[in-house]
Design an enzyme around this catalytic site. Sequence first.
Site, PDB file in Angstrom:
ATOM      1  N   SER A  25       6.383  -3.281  11.110  1.00 42.23           N
ATOM      2  CA  SER A  25       6.909  -2.459  12.215  1.00 42.23           C
ATOM      3  C   SER A  25       8.178  -3.128  12.732  1.00 42.23           C
ATOM      4  O   SER A  25       8.371  -4.333  12.529  1.00 42.23           O
ATOM      5  CB  SER A  25       5.862  -2.408  13.337  1.00 42.23           C
ATOM      6  OG  SER A  25       6.410  -1.856  14.510  1.00 42.23           O
ATOM      7  N   TYR A  33      -0.299  -6.166  19.019  1.00 42.55           N
ATOM      8  CA  TYR A  33       0.244  -5.401  17.888  1.00 42.55           C
ATOM      9  C   TYR A  33       1.427  -6.147  17.272  1.00 42.55           C
ATOM     10  O   TYR A  33       1.508  -6.331  16.050  1.00 42.55           O
ATOM     11  CB  TYR A  33       0.669  -4.017  18.379  1.00 42.55           C
ATOM     12  CG  TYR A  33       1.222  -3.126  17.301  1.00 42.55           C
ATOM     13  CD1 TYR A  33       0.385  -2.617  16.309  1.00 42.55           C
ATOM     14  CD2 TYR A  33       2.570  -2.798  17.265  1.00 42.55           C
ATOM     15  CE1 TYR A  33       0.893  -1.793  15.317  1.00 42.55           C
ATOM     16  CE2 TYR A  33       3.089  -1.973  16.276  1.00 42.55           C
ATOM     17  CZ  TYR A  33       2.238  -1.478  15.298  1.00 42.55           C
ATOM     18  OH  TYR A  33       2.742  -0.661  14.311  1.00 42.55           O
TER      19      TYR A  33
HETATM   20  N1  LIG Z   1       3.570   5.575  14.091  1.00 39.88           N
HETATM   21  C1  LIG Z   1       4.463   4.661  14.423  1.00 39.88           C
HETATM   22  O1  LIG Z   1       5.272   4.851  15.355  1.00 39.88           O
HETATM   23  C2  LIG Z   1       4.568   3.390  13.642  1.00 39.88           C
HETATM   24  C3  LIG Z   1       5.724   2.600  13.779  1.00 39.88           C
HETATM   25  C4  LIG Z   1       5.835   1.431  13.031  1.00 39.88           C
HETATM   26  C5  LIG Z   1       4.818   1.049  12.188  1.00 39.88           C
HETATM   27  N2  LIG Z   1       3.703   1.834  12.083  1.00 39.88           N
HETATM   28  C6  LIG Z   1       2.643   1.404  11.169  1.00 39.88           C
HETATM   29  O2  LIG Z   1       2.530   2.366  10.151  1.00 39.88           O
HETATM   30  C7  LIG Z   1       1.203   2.352   9.628  1.00 39.88           C
HETATM   31  C8  LIG Z   1       0.676   3.763   9.530  1.00 39.88           C
HETATM   32  O3  LIG Z   1       0.546   4.285  10.832  1.00 39.88           O
HETATM   33  P1  LIG Z   1       0.605   5.852  11.106  1.00 39.88           P
HETATM   34  O4  LIG Z   1       1.736   6.077  12.030  1.00 39.88           O
HETATM   35  O5  LIG Z   1       0.516   6.574   9.840  1.00 39.88           O
HETATM   36  O6  LIG Z   1      -0.723   5.999  12.012  1.00 39.88           O
HETATM   37  P2  LIG Z   1      -2.092   6.745  11.757  1.00 39.88           P
HETATM   38  O7  LIG Z   1      -1.870   8.171  11.407  1.00 39.88           O
HETATM   39  O8  LIG Z   1      -2.947   6.409  12.940  1.00 39.88           O
HETATM   40  O9  LIG Z   1      -2.666   6.024  10.457  1.00 39.88           O
HETATM   41  C9  LIG Z   1      -3.394   4.846  10.493  1.00 39.88           C
HETATM   42  C10 LIG Z   1      -4.524   4.985   9.495  1.00 39.88           C
HETATM   43  O10 LIG Z   1      -5.190   3.721   9.371  1.00 39.88           O
HETATM   44  C11 LIG Z   1      -6.572   3.971   9.210  1.00 39.88           C
HETATM   45  N3  LIG Z   1      -7.287   2.789   9.665  1.00 39.88           N
HETATM   46  C12 LIG Z   1      -7.301   2.238  10.895  1.00 39.88           C
HETATM   47  N4  LIG Z   1      -8.078   1.163  10.926  1.00 39.88           N
HETATM   48  C13 LIG Z   1      -8.589   1.012   9.677  1.00 39.88           C
HETATM   49  C14 LIG Z   1      -9.476   0.096   9.077  1.00 39.88           C
HETATM   50  N5  LIG Z   1     -10.006  -0.928   9.762  1.00 39.88           N
HETATM   51  N6  LIG Z   1      -9.773   0.263   7.774  1.00 39.88           N
HETATM   52  C15 LIG Z   1      -9.253   1.284   7.058  1.00 39.88           C
HETATM   53  N7  LIG Z   1      -8.407   2.178   7.566  1.00 39.88           N
HETATM   54  C16 LIG Z   1      -8.083   2.044   8.867  1.00 39.88           C
HETATM   55  C17 LIG Z   1      -6.866   5.197  10.075  1.00 39.88           C
HETATM   56  O11 LIG Z   1      -7.969   5.953   9.590  1.00 39.88           O
HETATM   57  P3  LIG Z   1      -9.465   5.670  10.090  1.00 39.88           P
HETATM   58  O12 LIG Z   1      -9.404   5.621  11.591  1.00 39.88           O
HETATM   59  O13 LIG Z   1     -10.253   6.800   9.562  1.00 39.88           O
HETATM   60  O14 LIG Z   1      -9.864   4.368   9.490  1.00 39.88           O
HETATM   61  C18 LIG Z   1      -5.584   6.012   9.914  1.00 39.88           C
HETATM   62  O15 LIG Z   1      -5.701   6.966   8.864  1.00 39.88           O
HETATM   63  C19 LIG Z   1       0.393   1.427  10.538  1.00 39.88           C
HETATM   64  O16 LIG Z   1       0.254   0.171   9.923  1.00 39.88           O
HETATM   65  C20 LIG Z   1       1.267   1.303  11.773  1.00 39.88           C
HETATM   66  O17 LIG Z   1       1.064   0.066  12.436  1.00 39.88           O
HETATM   67  C21 LIG Z   1       3.553   2.989  12.770  1.00 39.88           C
END
Ligand SMILES: NC(=O)c1ccc[n+]([C@@H]2O[C@H](COP(=O)([O-])OP(=O)(O)OC[C@H]3O[C@@H](n4cnc5c(N)ncnc54)[C@H](OP(=O)(O)O)[C@@H]3O)[C@@H](O)[C@H]2O)c1
Length: 237
Positions: free
Chosen positions: A142, A155
């Site tokens: 991130s 985080y």
């Molecule tokens: N959205 C943003 O603004 C942003 C910005 C920078 C970086 N990121 C990073 O990008 C990545 C993807 O995020 P996203 O935006 O796509 O969010 P998201 O839609 O919430 O996706 C996160 C996924 O991780 C899964 N997950 C959470 N805990 C888990 C565990 N212990 N084991 C297996 N799966 C798990 C969740 O599914 P379940 O709950 O079903 O397990 C969910 O499908 C993350 O690493 C996040 O930190 C996001």
Amino acid sequence: MTALRGKVALITGAGSGVGRATALRLAREGVGVGLLGRRPEPLQETATAVRRIGGQAVVLPADAADEVAVGTAVAQLAGDLGGIDALVYSAGVGLYGPVEHYSLTDWQQTFATNVTGLFLCARAVLPFLRRRGGGHIIAISSGAGRRGYANLAAYSASKFAVIGFMESLAEEVGPDGIKCSTILPGSILTDFGPSTRAEKRASGKKYLDPEDVADAIHYLLTQPDHAWAQQINLWPF
Ligand SMILES: NC(=O)c1ccc[n+]([C@@H]2O[C@H](COP(=O)([O-])OP(=O)(O)OC[C@H]3O[C@@H](n4cnc5c(N)ncnc54)[C@H](OP(=O)(O)O)[C@@H]3O)[C@@H](O)[C@H]2O)c1
């Protein structure tokens, strides 16, 4: 991994957001995808979407921070699709609020998913990548993995840890033909964190689409063998 057709990728967090978009992006190129996440329903939905475009998907409900569950999921994927060529670690959780309000459990859960899960999944896939003579491990850190922000300490610390882990791993396994790359995105239009997609859209702020990150992952996987992008900083513009 320049030619993607017939390759196999394990994608964590594949039920939503970046993981889901990546599964579809890679499936469109002929990559068989293993879909890992805790809740089976969103994974099934992603698998249905992958199959609708003619792709192959294996649903792997598991907590990425559970050593036994990860080992079982990785073995099942390799058994079902004949091996593994790449890991895309997109599973992540966000904890927001001032440090004084964090519980130890919240802190530990943030590190369990964001850091321990990456370690466990990378360690589990490495023997399979070696069997192929190389491969690629991609982690989503991130912008908060390069600088701290108020109310994001757990985080941010976890995403700094992702970068340290990936830099070390790259030095260890690069000589064996395994590339390690980290993407550092800014805000993405997903349901991640305290606000929903709809609230984010209504805020008027700038966001990346999850497909933008999936495109960056596709770019990484299709670089020639002699080229390695170690990090990508990807910002909304
Ligand atoms: N959205 C943003 O603004 C942003 C910005 C920078 C970086 N990121 C990073 O990008 C990545 C993807 O995020 P996203 O935006 O796509 O969010 P998201 O839609 O919430 O996706 C996160 C996924 O991780 C899964 N997950 C959470 N805990 C888990 C565990 N212990 N084991 C297996 N799966 C798990 C969740 O599914 P379940 O709950 O079903 O397990 C969910 O499908 C993350 O690493 C996040 O930190 C996001």
